[in-house]
Design a protein around this motif. Structure first.
Motif, mmCIF file in Angstrom:
data_model
loop_
_atom_site.group_PDB
_atom_site.id
_atom_site.type_symbol
_atom_site.label_atom_id
_atom_site.label_comp_id
_atom_site.label_asym_id
_atom_site.label_seq_id
_atom_site.Cartn_x
_atom_site.Cartn_y
_atom_site.Cartn_z
ATOM 1 N N ARG A 1 0.753 -1.252 -0.088
ATOM 2 C CA ARG A 1 0.137 -0.098 -0.170
ATOM 3 C C ARG A 1 0.667 1.342 0.020
ATOM 4 N NH1 ARG A 1 -3.901 -1.197 4.820
ATOM 5 N NH2 ARG A 1 -4.403 1.060 4.514
ATOM 6 N N LEU A 2 2.073 1.423 0.722
ATOM 7 C CA LEU A 2 2.854 2.383 0.903
ATOM 8 C C LEU A 2 3.442 2.681 -0.441
ATOM 9 C CD1 LEU A 2 4.806 1.875 4.205
ATOM 10 C CD2 LEU A 2 2.827 3.520 3.833
ATOM 11 N N HIS A 3 3.785 1.387 -1.396
ATOM 12 C CA HIS A 3 4.474 1.463 -2.695
ATOM 13 C C HIS A 3 3.132 2.030 -3.574
ATOM 14 C CE1 HIS A 3 8.207 0.399 -1.674
ATOM 15 N NE2 HIS A 3 8.048 -0.517 -1.456
ATOM 16 N N ARG A 4 1.928 2.390 -3.062
ATOM 17 C CA ARG A 4 0.834 2.364 -4.055
ATOM 18 C C ARG A 4 0.552 1.786 -5.017
ATOM 19 N NH1 ARG A 4 -0.083 8.170 -3.235
ATOM 20 N NH2 ARG A 4 1.501 9.141 -2.006
ATOM 21 N N LEU A 5 0.580 0.183 -4.739
ATOM 22 C CA LEU A 5 0.213 -0.600 -5.751
ATOM 23 C C LEU A 5 -1.316 -0.769 -5.824
ATOM 24 C CD1 LEU A 5 2.834 -3.617 -5.204
ATOM 25 C CD2 LEU A 5 2.626 -1.839 -6.986
ATOM 26 N N ALA A 6 -1.960 -0.841 -6.647
ATOM 27 C CA ALA A 6 -3.626 -1.030 -6.785
ATOM 28 C C ALA A 6 -3.734 -2.360 -5.942
ATOM 29 C CB ALA A 6 -3.908 -1.223 -8.174
ATOM 30 N N ARG A 7 -5.014 -2.350 -5.169
ATOM 31 C CA ARG A 7 -5.474 -3.280 -4.510
ATOM 32 C C ARG A 7 -5.382 -4.722 -5.196
ATOM 33 N NH1 ARG A 7 -9.335 -3.761 -0.105
ATOM 34 N NH2 ARG A 7 -9.492 -1.373 0.179
ATOM 35 N N ALA A 8 -5.692 -4.804 -6.313
ATOM 36 C CA ALA A 8 -5.851 -5.976 -7.299
ATOM 37 C C ALA A 8 -4.557 -6.466 -7.346
ATOM 38 C CB ALA A 8 -6.419 -5.535 -8.438
ATOM 39 N N GLU A 9 -3.537 -5.564 -7.576
ATOM 40 C CA GLU A 9 -2.102 -6.301 -7.730
ATOM 41 C C GLU A 9 -1.356 -6.815 -6.397
ATOM 42 O OE1 GLU A 9 0.577 -3.335 -9.607
ATOM 43 O OE2 GLU A 9 -0.881 -2.508 -10.500
ATOM 44 N N ARG A 10 -1.890 -6.261 -5.284
ATOM 45 C CA ARG A 10 -1.058 -6.414 -4.220
ATOM 46 C C ARG A 10 -0.750 -7.798 -3.786
ATOM 47 N NH1 ARG A 10 -4.571 -2.359 -0.589
ATOM 48 N NH2 ARG A 10 -4.323 -0.508 -2.004
ATOM 49 N N GLY A 11 -1.714 -8.786 -3.913
ATOM 50 C CA GLY A 11 -1.554 -10.076 -3.621
ATOM 51 C C GLY A 11 -0.708 -10.678 -4.467
ATOM 52 N N ARG A 12 -0.440 -10.438 -5.765
ATOM 53 C CA ARG A 12 0.485 -11.001 -6.815
ATOM 54 C C ARG A 12 1.746 -10.539 -6.353
ATOM 55 N NH1 ARG A 12 -3.158 -10.290 -10.929
ATOM 56 N NH2 ARG A 12 -2.224 -8.480 -11.483
ATOM 57 N N ALA A 13 1.840 -9.107 -6.022
ATOM 58 C CA ALA A 13 3.119 -8.561 -5.867
ATOM 59 C C ALA A 13 3.694 -9.108 -4.484
ATOM 60 C CB ALA A 13 3.077 -7.041 -5.644
ATOM 61 N N VAL A 14 3.158 -9.291 -3.568
ATOM 62 C CA VAL A 14 3.559 -10.018 -2.425
ATOM 63 C C VAL A 14 4.094 -11.324 -2.513
ATOM 64 C CG1 VAL A 14 2.795 -10.774 -0.199
ATOM 65 C CG2 VAL A 14 2.156 -8.395 -0.563
ATOM 66 N N ALA A 15 3.301 -12.238 -3.167
ATOM 67 C CA ALA A 15 3.454 -13.647 -3.466
ATOM 68 C C ALA A 15 4.830 -13.371 -4.357
ATOM 69 C CB ALA A 15 2.269 -14.093 -4.388
ATOM 70 N N ARG A 16 5.082 -12.855 -5.423
ATOM 71 C CA ARG A 16 6.374 -12.698 -6.299
ATOM 72 C C ARG A 16 7.382 -12.437 -5.423
ATOM 73 N NH1 ARG A 16 4.953 -8.793 -10.336
ATOM 74 N NH2 ARG A 16 5.889 -7.218 -8.989
ATOM 75 N N ALA A 17 7.469 -11.264 -4.574
ATOM 76 C CA ALA A 17 8.547 -11.025 -3.584
ATOM 77 C C ALA A 17 8.922 -12.041 -2.763
ATOM 78 C CB ALA A 17 8.241 -9.561 -2.892
ATOM 79 N N LYS A 18 7.897 -12.614 -2.095
ATOM 80 C CA LYS A 18 8.218 -13.734 -1.220
ATOM 81 C C LYS A 18 9.025 -14.988 -1.877
ATOM 82 C CE LYS A 18 4.247 -14.725 0.725
ATOM 83 N NZ LYS A 18 3.097 -15.372 1.834
ATOM 84 N N GLU A 19 8.297 -15.204 -3.144
ATOM 85 C CA GLU A 19 8.835 -16.375 -3.828
ATOM 86 C C GLU A 19 10.411 -15.990 -4.224
ATOM 87 O OE1 GLU A 19 8.057 -17.175 -7.926
ATOM 88 O OE2 GLU A 19 9.799 -18.354 -7.542
ATOM 89 N N ARG A 20 10.409 -14.702 -4.681
ATOM 90 C CA ARG A 20 12.059 -14.587 -4.949
ATOM 91 C C ARG A 20 13.031 -14.331 -3.849
ATOM 92 N NH1 ARG A 20 11.759 -9.099 -8.737
ATOM 93 N NH2 ARG A 20 13.898 -9.779 -9.440
#
Ligand code: ADP
Length: 331
Positions: free
Chosen positions: A120-139
């Motif tokens: 949210r602080l990075h201003r990612l759209a709500r729909a994108e947040r889950g995907r972004a968190v999953a991708r960062a955790k995986e990496r």
């Protein structure tokens, strides 16, 4: 291929037509009358991992904070992925991921809660947040840690969470201030591997006191001393420089220094102990000619190797005016 001249050091850096992600020009930063960073200019291209070295108080953190957009320069210009950081800070900062020396972690949150908050602080759209968190955790190897409280994680895993928040919004540039401080050797190996992997897609700048870290992780190195850049080279050129122009020769029988001096390319022959000689050369490495002469004369070859200077030696030579406290930190 593009060549870029560095005004501070006169060094030339090659970029294989890679995109320039950070351009810092003539940066200055004063604290009162004290000039902590003086006329620092450099560039970072995509695919590079730039190691930023210097003794304590040299101006590393000040430079990193200016590039991350958390400290205003007193003078100079910073462009991030083509956007002027001072004119359009919000747009430029969308391309920056920053891990400060003290990672901004909330110990009482779980990894998932914290990363969603950062999204949210990075201003990612709500729909994108889950995907972004999953991708960062995986990496960052945090797939199984989502429900863990950050306060219960080891220092190495906390550092992974710090890196995950820095890459959450898939920034072009990742800035890591002392990313392996306080980690054990296994954690250091893991984090270095992660940095190298991230370096393939992003441009990374990392500051460190640890010289082997630069050799293990970086494609380019620059050294700052008393606020000025005193060294900027690609790792390949640095390796060539460290390889030097001296051979160490050890033989079973004493070798004849005058005979060695007649070999093309050899300029100086000095004693380096019993049956050991130091051969200084210019031009191509003459090791094959030396080995052939040793064989012909039947001196018995025991050792023939390049006398490598260490990065530590280069570092100390360039920063020797620093007080001993800074030098002690060199690993
Ligand atoms: P490094 O990260 O290489 O250890 P810094 O960038 O933290 O160096 O500091 C560079 C110089 O600026 C040092 O002399 C330090 O004492 C001084 N300095 C850093 N931050 C401040 C500040 N907030 N106020 C005054 N001086 C500072």
């Amino acid at each position: 291929m593009e060549f870029l001249a560095f005004p501070d050091t006169g060094q030339i850096i090659e970029h294989m037509d890679a995109k320039i992600l950070i351009s810092a020009e003539h940066l200055h930063r004063y604290y009162g009358h004290h000039c902590a960073v003086q006329d620092v200019s450099f560039q970072l291209a995509q695919g590079e991992v730039l190691g930023f070295l210097g003794p304590n108080g040299a101006g590393k953190s000040t430079t990193m904070r200016m590039i991350a957009g958390t400290l205003a320069p007193s003078g100079g210009r910073i462009t991030i992925n083509g956007t002027d950081l001072l004119d359009q800070p919000r747009r430029a900062k969308a391309d920056i991921g920053y891990l400060p020396e003290q990672p901004p972690l909330y110990r009482e949150l779980t990894v998932d809660e914290y990363l969603h908050y950062c999204a949210r602080l990075h201003r990612l759209a709500r729909a994108e947040r889950g995907r972004a968190v999953a991708r960062a955790k995986e990496r960052c190897g945090l797939d199984d840690a989502g429900r863990r409280l950050i306060g219960t994680l080891s220092k190495g895993y906390q550092q992974r969470v710090g890196i995950a928040q820095a890459i959450l919004h898939d920034p072009a540039v990742v800035i890591l201030d002392e990313p392996t401080v306080g980690l054990d050797p296994i954690q250091i190996r893991d984090i270095r591997g992660l940095i190298r992997e991230l370096g393939e897609r992003h441009g990374i700048i990392l500051s460190t006191h640890i010289l082997p870290e630069v050799q293990a992780t970086c494609t380019r190195v620059q050294i700052i001393n008393q606020g000025r850049l005193v060294f900027a080279e690609s790792m390949d050129r640095l390796q060539q420089r460290l390889a030097g122009n001296t051979l160490l020769l050890e033989t079973r029988e004493p070798a004849d220094a005058d005979a060695l001096r007649t070999l093309p390319g050899i300029t100086t022959v000095e004693s380096a102990g019993p049956n050991r000689l130091r051969l200084v050369f210019e031009g191509d490495n003459p090791a094959d000619r030396v080995a052939a002469l040793v064989h012909d004369k039947q001196w018995g070859l025991r050792e023939l190797a390049l006398d490598r200077r260490s990065l530590e030696q280069v570092f100390v030579d360039l920063t020797c005016s620093e007080p001993p406290a800074g030098a002690e930190e060199v690993a």
